[in-house]
Design a protein around this motif. Structure first.
Motif, short mmCIF file in Angstrom:
data_model
loop_
_atom_site.label_atom_id
_atom_site.label_comp_id
_atom_site.label_asym_id
_atom_site.label_seq_id
_atom_site.Cartn_x
_atom_site.Cartn_y
_atom_site.Cartn_z
N ILE A 84 -8.74 -1.30 -10.40
CA ILE A 84 -9.18 -0.36 -11.44
C ILE A 84 -8.05 0.03 -12.40
O ILE A 84 -8.25 0.86 -13.27
N GLY A 85 -6.89 -0.59 -12.21
CA GLY A 85 -5.79 -0.31 -13.13
C GLY A 85 -5.04 0.96 -12.82
O GLY A 85 -4.25 1.43 -13.65
N LEU A 86 -5.24 1.53 -11.64
CA LEU A 86 -4.52 2.74 -11.27
C LEU A 86 -3.08 2.43 -10.90
O LEU A 86 -2.16 3.21 -11.16
N LEU A 87 -2.86 1.26 -10.28
CA LEU A 87 -1.53 0.81 -9.92
C LEU A 87 -1.28 -0.54 -10.58
O LEU A 87 -2.14 -1.43 -10.53
N PRO A 88 -0.10 -0.73 -11.17
CA PRO A 88 0.23 -2.05 -11.71
C PRO A 88 0.45 -3.04 -10.58
O PRO A 88 0.82 -2.65 -9.46
N GLU A 89 0.20 -4.30 -10.86
CA GLU A 89 0.43 -5.32 -9.86
C GLU A 89 1.93 -5.43 -9.57
O GLU A 89 2.74 -5.55 -10.49
N PRO A 90 2.33 -5.36 -8.30
CA PRO A 90 3.75 -5.47 -7.97
C PRO A 90 4.19 -6.94 -7.94
O PRO A 90 3.37 -7.85 -8.07
N ALA A 91 5.47 -7.11 -7.75
CA ALA A 91 5.99 -8.47 -7.61
C ALA A 91 5.45 -9.09 -6.33
O ALA A 91 5.10 -8.40 -5.37
N ARG A 92 5.39 -10.40 -6.34
CA ARG A 92 4.92 -11.13 -5.15
C ARG A 92 6.05 -11.95 -4.57
O ARG A 92 6.91 -12.47 -5.30
N GLY A 93 6.05 -12.06 -3.27
CA GLY A 93 7.07 -12.83 -2.60
C GLY A 93 6.80 -14.32 -2.66
O GLY A 93 5.83 -14.78 -3.28
N GLY A 94 7.67 -15.08 -1.98
CA GLY A 94 7.49 -16.52 -1.97
C GLY A 94 6.21 -16.97 -1.32
O GLY A 94 5.72 -18.08 -1.58
N ASP A 95 5.62 -16.13 -0.46
CA ASP A 95 4.36 -16.47 0.19
C ASP A 95 3.15 -16.07 -0.65
O ASP A 95 2.00 -16.19 -0.20
N GLY A 96 3.39 -15.53 -1.86
CA GLY A 96 2.29 -15.15 -2.74
C GLY A 96 1.72 -13.78 -2.45
O GLY A 96 0.76 -13.37 -3.11
N ARG A 97 2.27 -13.07 -1.50
CA ARG A 97 1.75 -11.74 -1.16
C ARG A 97 2.50 -10.65 -1.93
O ARG A 97 3.65 -10.82 -2.31
N GLY A 150 -0.26 6.59 4.08
CA GLY A 150 -1.49 7.14 4.64
C GLY A 150 -2.74 6.59 3.99
O GLY A 150 -3.78 7.25 3.95
N SER A 151 -2.65 5.37 3.49
CA SER A 151 -3.78 4.73 2.84
C SER A 151 -4.21 3.51 3.65
O SER A 151 -3.88 3.41 4.84
N THR A 152 -4.92 2.61 3.04
CA THR A 152 -5.32 1.36 3.68
C THR A 152 -5.07 0.22 2.71
O THR A 152 -5.08 0.42 1.48
N PRO A 153 -4.85 -0.98 3.20
CA PRO A 153 -4.68 -2.11 2.28
C PRO A 153 -5.86 -2.28 1.34
O PRO A 153 -5.68 -2.61 0.16
N ARG A 154 -7.05 -2.04 1.86
CA ARG A 154 -8.23 -2.18 1.01
C ARG A 154 -8.20 -1.18 -0.14
O ARG A 154 -8.54 -1.52 -1.28
N ALA A 155 -7.81 0.07 0.16
CA ALA A 155 -7.74 1.09 -0.89
C ALA A 155 -6.69 0.73 -1.93
O ALA A 155 -6.91 0.88 -3.14
N ILE A 156 -5.54 0.23 -1.48
CA ILE A 156 -4.49 -0.14 -2.43
C ILE A 156 -4.95 -1.28 -3.32
O ILE A 156 -4.69 -1.28 -4.54
N ARG A 157 -5.64 -2.25 -2.76
CA ARG A 157 -6.16 -3.33 -3.58
C ARG A 157 -7.14 -2.80 -4.62
O ARG A 157 -7.19 -3.27 -5.76
N HIS A 158 -7.92 -1.80 -4.23
CA HIS A 158 -8.85 -1.18 -5.17
C HIS A 158 -8.10 -0.47 -6.30
O HIS A 158 -8.51 -0.54 -7.46
N TYR A 159 -6.99 0.17 -5.97
CA TYR A 159 -6.17 0.81 -6.99
C TYR A 159 -5.72 -0.21 -8.03
O TYR A 159 -5.70 0.07 -9.24
N HIS A 160 -5.34 -1.40 -7.55
CA HIS A 160 -4.92 -2.45 -8.48
C HIS A 160 -6.10 -2.91 -9.35
O HIS A 160 -5.96 -3.12 -10.55
#
Length: 313
Positions: A46-59, A34-44
């Motif tokens: 400000i340090g609220l969420l750790p950076e997750p693993a990235r796939g072969g496409d860099g996402r 129930g969020s937005t991609p923009r909000a999740i990027r903001h969480y990253h």
């Protein structure tokens, strides 16, 4: 492999099997939580969420634990907890989700409850003001109830917009008590047409002392004497009507409702709203009045006449 059996009335038993994804992209994570991609990027950011693993496409790719943390973050944010507070609380919790996992969240909830209680009190105050505006009129209703209580039962139309403007300024400078005392003046003017007419005459004479009138013009002293005579007559009516005794009762009522320094810190900050109230001296210095030198001199002369009337100590 997950197998789900679906039976519908009048149809044969059906089997539906699917394999859930091990990781999802940010769009799917946002849709599920129930969020937005923009909000999740903001969480990253400000340090609220750790950076997750990235796939072969860099996402970014989000797994089960990432989604759990996102869900808890969304629930806490929806409850009104600031993102910075969520980050700090989660950092001190035993588990990343922070659900009932440490004192950090408990302290946050306690502070949030206090904040919400303050907001509820402020909303009740605002609702009271709106109801008073609807009942008593939009202008007079904006004054505090301590002031409007002095203006009840006056004839319709007897209070002028300028009267209410004056009370509004007085309340800002000297508070509701000062404005309530001054309201006595307008009660008398509203109920004594002759005094109101005389007041209008003096007000017009003072306004006529514009920048084109010299400070030593004889009219300056004449208007000062007229103001002094009018104020003396007004005070006499107040005493005769017993309204001055009501003023004394106002001070007692105010003291009962507002114990000294109950809501203010040592630096003058109102602890209820977190703002520092100006002193009367500061407020007077910030309220502009376009008075000419002649009019200011008239006020000085009137105050000198008033001082002469004061009994010798």
């Amino acid at each position: 492999m997950v197998s789900v059996s679906i039976a519908e009335e009048g149809s044969p038993l059906m089997h539906w099997s699917f394999l859930p994804p091990r990781q999802v992209k940010i769009g799917d994570a946002a849709a599920f939580t129930g969020s937005t991609p923009r909000a999740i990027r903001h969480y990253h950011e400000i340090g609220l969420l750790p950076e997750p693993a990235r796939g072969g496409d860099g996402r970014r790719r989000y797994g089960y634990e990432d989604m759990i943390r996102l869900l808890w973050v969304r629930r806490m944010a929806d409850a009104g907890i600031a993102l910075d507070d969520i980050r700090d609380a989660c950092a001190t919790s035993v588990t990343p989700a922070g659900a009932d996992s440490g004192d950090g969240i408990a302290d946050l909830l306690e502070r949030l409850e206090e904040t919400l209680a303050e907001q509820e009190a402020e909303l009740r105050r605002q609702r009271t003001v709106v109801q008073r505006m609807r009942t008593e009129g939009s202008r007079i209703g904006l004054l505090s109830d301590f002031v409007t209580g002095r203006l009840k039962n006056l004839p319709d139309g007897s209070l002028r917009p300028a009267d209410l403007d004056t009370l509004l300024v007085t309340e800002r400078i000297f508070g509701p008590l000062g404005a309530a005392v001054q309201a006595t003046r307008f009660v008398v003017l509203a109920t004594h047409p002759a005094l109101r007419e005389r007041s209008d005459h003096v007000d017009d004479a003072e306004r006529a002392l514009d920048d084109g009138v010299a400070v030593d013009d004889p009219r300056v002293a004449q208007v000062a004497a007229e103001r002094h005579a009018f104020e003396s007559a007004l005070h006499a009516v107040i005493e005769e009507s017993g309204l001055d005794q009501n003023d004394d009762a106002l001070f007692d009522a105010w003291d009962a409702l507002h114990p000294p320094a109950a809501d203010h810190d040592e630096d003058g900050t109102d602890s209820r709203f977190g703002r520092r109230e100006m002193s009367a001296f500061e407020a007077v210095g910030k309220m502009p009045y376009d008075f000419s030198p002649a009019r200011l001199r008239c006020m000085e002369l009137w105050l000198e006449l008033l001082a002469q009337d004061a009994p010798a100590s």
